[in-house]
Design an enzyme around this catalytic site. Sequence first.
Site, short mmCIF file in Angstrom:
data_model
loop_
_atom_site.label_atom_id
_atom_site.label_comp_id
_atom_site.label_asym_id
_atom_site.label_seq_id
_atom_site.Cartn_x
_atom_site.Cartn_y
_atom_site.Cartn_z
N ASP A 270 5.39 -3.31 -4.78
CA ASP A 270 4.44 -3.75 -5.42
C ASP A 270 2.91 -3.75 -4.75
OD1 ASP A 270 2.98 -5.59 -7.37
OD2 ASP A 270 3.46 -7.05 -5.86
N ASP A 271 2.99 -3.91 -3.54
CA ASP A 271 1.72 -3.75 -2.44
C ASP A 271 1.35 -2.26 -2.70
OD1 ASP A 271 1.95 -6.48 -1.22
OD2 ASP A 271 3.90 -5.66 -0.71
N ASN B 76 -5.96 -8.70 -8.46
CA ASN B 76 -4.54 -8.96 -7.87
C ASN B 76 -3.43 -8.18 -8.60
OD1 ASN B 76 -1.77 -10.51 -7.43
ND2 ASN B 76 -3.20 -11.68 -5.94
N ARG C 134 5.33 -8.90 6.57
CA ARG C 134 3.78 -8.73 6.43
C ARG C 134 3.60 -9.78 5.23
NH1 ARG C 134 1.40 -8.43 2.21
NH2 ARG C 134 0.92 -6.42 1.78
N GLU D 92 8.49 -6.26 -1.69
CA GLU D 92 7.35 -7.11 -1.41
C GLU D 92 7.23 -7.60 0.07
OE1 GLU D 92 5.40 -7.83 -4.49
OE2 GLU D 92 3.89 -8.33 -3.13
N ASP D 93 5.71 -7.14 0.49
CA ASP D 93 5.44 -7.68 1.59
C ASP D 93 6.33 -7.11 2.77
OD1 ASP D 93 3.45 -8.86 -0.04
OD2 ASP D 93 3.41 -11.00 0.94
N LYS E 209 6.52 -14.67 -7.04
CA LYS E 209 6.40 -13.60 -7.66
C LYS E 209 7.42 -13.62 -8.91
CE LYS E 209 3.45 -10.97 -5.18
NZ LYS E 209 2.63 -10.19 -5.36
N TYR F 35 1.33 -19.44 -6.51
CA TYR F 35 0.96 -18.03 -6.13
C TYR F 35 0.01 -17.90 -5.08
CZ TYR F 35 0.51 -13.04 -7.22
OH TYR F 35 0.47 -11.72 -7.12
N ASN G 11 -5.33 -11.16 0.98
CA ASN G 11 -4.99 -12.74 0.60
C ASN G 11 -4.36 -13.10 1.95
OD1 ASN G 11 -5.43 -12.26 -2.20
ND2 ASN G 11 -3.69 -11.07 -2.23
N1 LIG Z 1 -5.13 -8.08 -4.13
C1 LIG Z 1 -3.83 -7.69 -4.07
O1 LIG Z 1 -3.30 -7.44 -5.26
C2 LIG Z 1 -3.22 -7.32 -2.80
C3 LIG Z 1 -2.15 -6.33 -2.95
C4 LIG Z 1 -1.47 -5.92 -1.53
C5 LIG Z 1 -1.92 -6.70 -0.63
N2 LIG Z 1 -3.00 -7.16 -0.34
C6 LIG Z 1 -3.82 -7.71 0.94
O2 LIG Z 1 -4.25 -6.61 1.48
C7 LIG Z 1 -4.10 -6.83 3.09
C8 LIG Z 1 -3.42 -5.76 3.50
O3 LIG Z 1 -2.18 -5.50 3.18
P1 LIG Z 1 -1.53 -4.30 3.53
O4 LIG Z 1 -0.03 -4.27 3.09
O5 LIG Z 1 -2.23 -3.07 3.53
O6 LIG Z 1 -1.48 -4.45 5.23
P2 LIG Z 1 -0.94 -3.59 6.55
O7 LIG Z 1 -0.81 -4.51 7.61
O8 LIG Z 1 -0.17 -2.40 6.12
O9 LIG Z 1 -2.59 -2.89 6.77
C9 LIG Z 1 -3.46 -3.38 7.11
C10 LIG Z 1 -4.61 -2.24 7.66
O10 LIG Z 1 -5.68 -3.05 7.97
C11 LIG Z 1 -6.61 -2.45 9.03
N3 LIG Z 1 -7.50 -3.37 9.60
C12 LIG Z 1 -6.98 -4.33 10.60
N4 LIG Z 1 -8.18 -5.11 11.01
C13 LIG Z 1 -9.16 -4.24 10.59
C14 LIG Z 1 -10.66 -4.48 10.70
N5 LIG Z 1 -11.08 -5.54 11.71
N6 LIG Z 1 -11.30 -3.61 10.04
C15 LIG Z 1 -10.99 -2.58 9.42
N7 LIG Z 1 -9.51 -2.33 9.17
C16 LIG Z 1 -8.63 -3.41 9.72
C17 LIG Z 1 -5.28 -2.17 9.71
O11 LIG Z 1 -5.60 -0.86 10.75
C18 LIG Z 1 -4.34 -1.46 8.50
O12 LIG Z 1 -4.69 -0.41 8.31
C19 LIG Z 1 -3.22 -8.34 3.11
O13 LIG Z 1 -3.97 -9.34 3.28
C20 LIG Z 1 -2.52 -8.27 1.65
O14 LIG Z 1 -2.54 -9.64 1.39
C21 LIG Z 1 -3.77 -7.61 -1.62
O1 LIG Z 2 0.73 -11.74 -3.23
C1 LIG Z 2 -0.24 -11.45 -3.89
O2 LIG Z 2 -0.97 -12.24 -4.19
C2 LIG Z 2 -0.96 -9.94 -3.85
C3 LIG Z 2 -0.35 -8.98 -2.68
O3 LIG Z 2 1.10 -8.64 -3.32
C4 LIG Z 2 -0.26 -9.32 -1.36
O4 LIG Z 2 0.76 -9.12 -0.67
O5 LIG Z 2 -1.23 -9.98 -1.11
MG LIG Z 3 2.28 -8.59 -1.63
#
Ligand SMILES: NC(=O)c1ccc[n+]([C@@H]2O[C@H](COP(=O)([O-])OP(=O)(O)OC[C@H]3O[C@@H](n4cnc5c(N)ncnc54)[C@H](O)[C@@H]3O)[C@@H](O)[C@H]2O)c1
Ligand SMILES: O=C(O)C[C@H](O)C(=O)O
Ligand SMILES: [Mg+2]
Length: 600
Positions: free
Chosen positions: A291-292, A487, A179, A268-269, A197, A126, A442
Site C-alpha cells: 500500500d505504501d 491519503n 515503519r 503495510e508500513d 486499515k 485511522y 503522517n
Molecule cells: N499520505 C499517504 O497516503 C502516505 C502513504 C505512505 C507513506 N506516507 C508517509 O510518508 C512518510 C514516509 O514514508 P516512507 O515509507 O517513504 O518512509 P521511509 O522511511 O522509507 O522514507 C523516508 C525518506 O525521507 C527521507 N528524509 C528523512 N529526513 C529527511 C529530511 N530532513 N529532508 C528530506 N528527506 C528526508 C529519508 O532519507 C527517506 O528517503 C511517512 O510519514 C508516512 O506516514 C504517507
Molecule cells: O496510514 C496512512 O494514513 C497512510 C500511509 O499508509 C502511511 O503509512 O502513512
Molecule cells: Mg502505510
Amino acid sequence: MWKVLRFAALRSRRFSTAIPGPCMVHKRGTDILHDPWFNKDTGFPLTERDRLGLRGLLPPRVISFEHQYDRFMNSYRSLEKHIRGQSDKVVSLSKWRILNRLHDRNETLYYRVLIDNIKEFAPIIYTPTVGLVCQNYSGLFRRPRGMYFSSKDKGEMMSMIYNWPSNQVDMIVLTDGSRILGLGDLGVQGIAIPIGKLDMYVAAAGINPQRILPVMLDVGTNNQKLLEDRLYLGVRQPRLEGEEYLSIVDEFMEAVHARWPKAVVQFEDFQMKWAFETLERYRKRFCMFNDDIQGTAGVALAGLLGTVRAQGQPLSDFVKQKIVVVGAGSAGLGVLNMAVKAVSRMSGCSETAAKSQFFLIDKDGLVTTERRNLDPAAVPFAQNPRELEGITEGASIIEVVKKVKPHVLLGLSGVGGVFNEEVLKAMRESVSTKPAIFAMSNPTMNAECTAAEAFSHAGENIVFGSGSPFENVDLGNGKVGHVNQANNLYLFPGIGLGTLLSGAPHITDGMLQAAAECLASYMTEEDLQKGILYPSIDCIRNVTAEVGAAVLRAAVAEGHAEGHGDVGSRELAHMSEKDTVEYIRSNMWYPEYCPLVHEK
Ligand SMILES: NC(=O)c1ccc[n+]([C@@H]2O[C@H](COP(=O)([O-])OP(=O)(O)OC[C@H]3O[C@@H](n4cnc5c(N)ncnc54)[C@H](O)[C@@H]3O)[C@@H](O)[C@H]2O)c1
Ligand SMILES: O=C(O)C[C@H](O)C(=O)O
Ligand SMILES: [Mg+2]
C-alpha cells in the site's frame, strides 16, 4: 439516509453472490453475547432470545438498532463535552477508547456508526489517532485483535493459521511494525495500523468484518525504548535480518495461501528495504500489494493530474510539470515510479527521458548520480548534476525550490516542518500560477507543513494536500483554502475489493493504473477549479465502488480475472461498465442485524 441505502442494497441484489438468509451461529447464551460478530446487545428479538438460550441474560426490553445507534451517539457526544479542554492526547485516546469498546462488543453497530460518520471517525480509527494508539499500544492493550506471528513461531505457522476462527478470509493487512507512519519502528505495537486499515476496508469497501484479518509479524524491534519498556508486549530482541527475516515472511505467506488461496494480502508500513524486496519477491506468487508503495503512488498521481486541471491546463501538460519529491523512501519512490510511467505514456518518450522533470531529495539533500551508496531503488531518479544549472549533489530543499521553481512540491519524508517558512515562501516564485504543495507525511505532527502555514506563506492561490486531515483554512473575505486529504485511503479499499471480486491471482501494474486513473477522473472541472482534488471522505463507499470496478475491468481486459464465487470470468467479461459498478456495490457488506435463527 438509511432508506436510500437500503433501497440501493435491494436494487443491487440482482448480481449479488452473497447468500441471503439467516447468519449461521453455532453458539448459545453468553457465548453469543460475548461474540462481537453476532452480538446484538439489547437488540435480540424475543424469538432469538428464546431459541438461542438468551432469555434472562438481557434486560427484558428489546431496543431497535436505530435506538441503539442513537444511544451510542448520545454517549459519544456527552463524552466529547466532558473531555473538552483537555489535552489533544487525552481527547483523542478517549474517543478511540469509546469506539474501540463498541468494536469489541458489537461489530454491526460499530460499523454502522463508523460508516454513517466516516468523516468524523476516520481521524480516530485511522490517521492521526491510530499513530498515538500504536505508540501507547502496550499500555492500552485490553483484548487481542487479529493474529500475531513472531520469530518464536517458526515452523508452526501452517498449523497456527488454523487457529483463526473464520473459515473464509478475504482481506489481510500485514505489518512488521518497522515503519509505522512517520513514527519509526514500533514493533508489535504497530498492529493498530492493520486494524485501522481493515476498518476502512469494512467501512469503505464493504468487506465483511468476519472475513478480515489484521496481522502482526513480530520479528523483534530495534526501538531501544520499547525493548526496555516493562509493558512492551512484543518479542524483546533486535529485529531479525537477512534470510532469517525473509524465512519468517515466506512461511507466513505460504500458510495464508494454503488456507485462503484467494485472500488479498496488503503489506503495510514495512521499512523501505523490506517493502521493495517483499513486493518483488511475492507479487507474482501471491495476490498481494504494498500500500505504501503502490496505493500511495496512485493517490499522488491522481492529485498531480488534478493539479494540472486545477491550473486550467490540458492534462497533456502534465509532461511539462516540474515536480520536487522530498523523501526517497518506499512512498516517495513509489510515487516517482508511477508518475514517470504516466509521463512516458502520455508523451511517448522513454522513461529515462521522462525522469528529467522530477527532482528527488532525501535526508542528505538532492539525489544525483554523484551520490555514493545510493539505494538501488532510488538510482533511476538521480539527476545528472552536469545537466542541472547551478544545483549540486546534496542541495537542500530551499536551494532546489529556488532554482527549479517547481509546479509541485511533494513531501513524503516523515519529517514534520521540513517545508518551513522559507521553503514555502520560495514556492511563490513557482513557474505555475497555481503551485501545489503536498505535505503527505503522517501523522499530523510529521506533516511537512500545516495547511495554515502553506496558505499563509506560499500564497492563497496554491493547491494543498496533506496525508492527515486538516481543517480548511479561512482566508478571510469569505474565501476558503481547501484542504485535500492526499491519503492512500482513497485507493487501497478499491484495489483490494476489485481484485477480490475479479478473482485475479495477482495485482498487476495495469490494475493499479486503472485505480489511479479512476480516482483522477472522479472530480468535476468545477471542483478542481476550487482546488478540490479528491472527493469528500463522506463519499468513500462510492469512490471505492468506482475504483473497485476499474480494477476489476482492468483484470478482465488483461485476461487475469478468474471470477469470484458463482460469477465466473465470462460473466465478468460481459458486464458493462455500469453493471460492473453495480456488481461491486451488490457485494459490499452493509451493517444490519441479520436473523440468527430460521423463522418457523
Ligand atoms: N499520505 C499517504 O497516503 C502516505 C502513504 C505512505 C507513506 N506516507 C508517509 O510518508 C512518510 C514516509 O514514508 P516512507 O515509507 O517513504 O518512509 P521511509 O522511511 O522509507 O522514507 C523516508 C525518506 O525521507 C527521507 N528524509 C528523512 N529526513 C529527511 C529530511 N530532513 N529532508 C528530506 N528527506 C528526508 C529519508 O532519507 C527517506 O528517503 C511517512 O510519514 C508516512 O506516514 C504517507
Ligand atoms: O496510514 C496512512 O494514513 C497512510 C500511509 O499508509 C502511511 O503509512 O502513512
Ligand atoms: Mg502505510
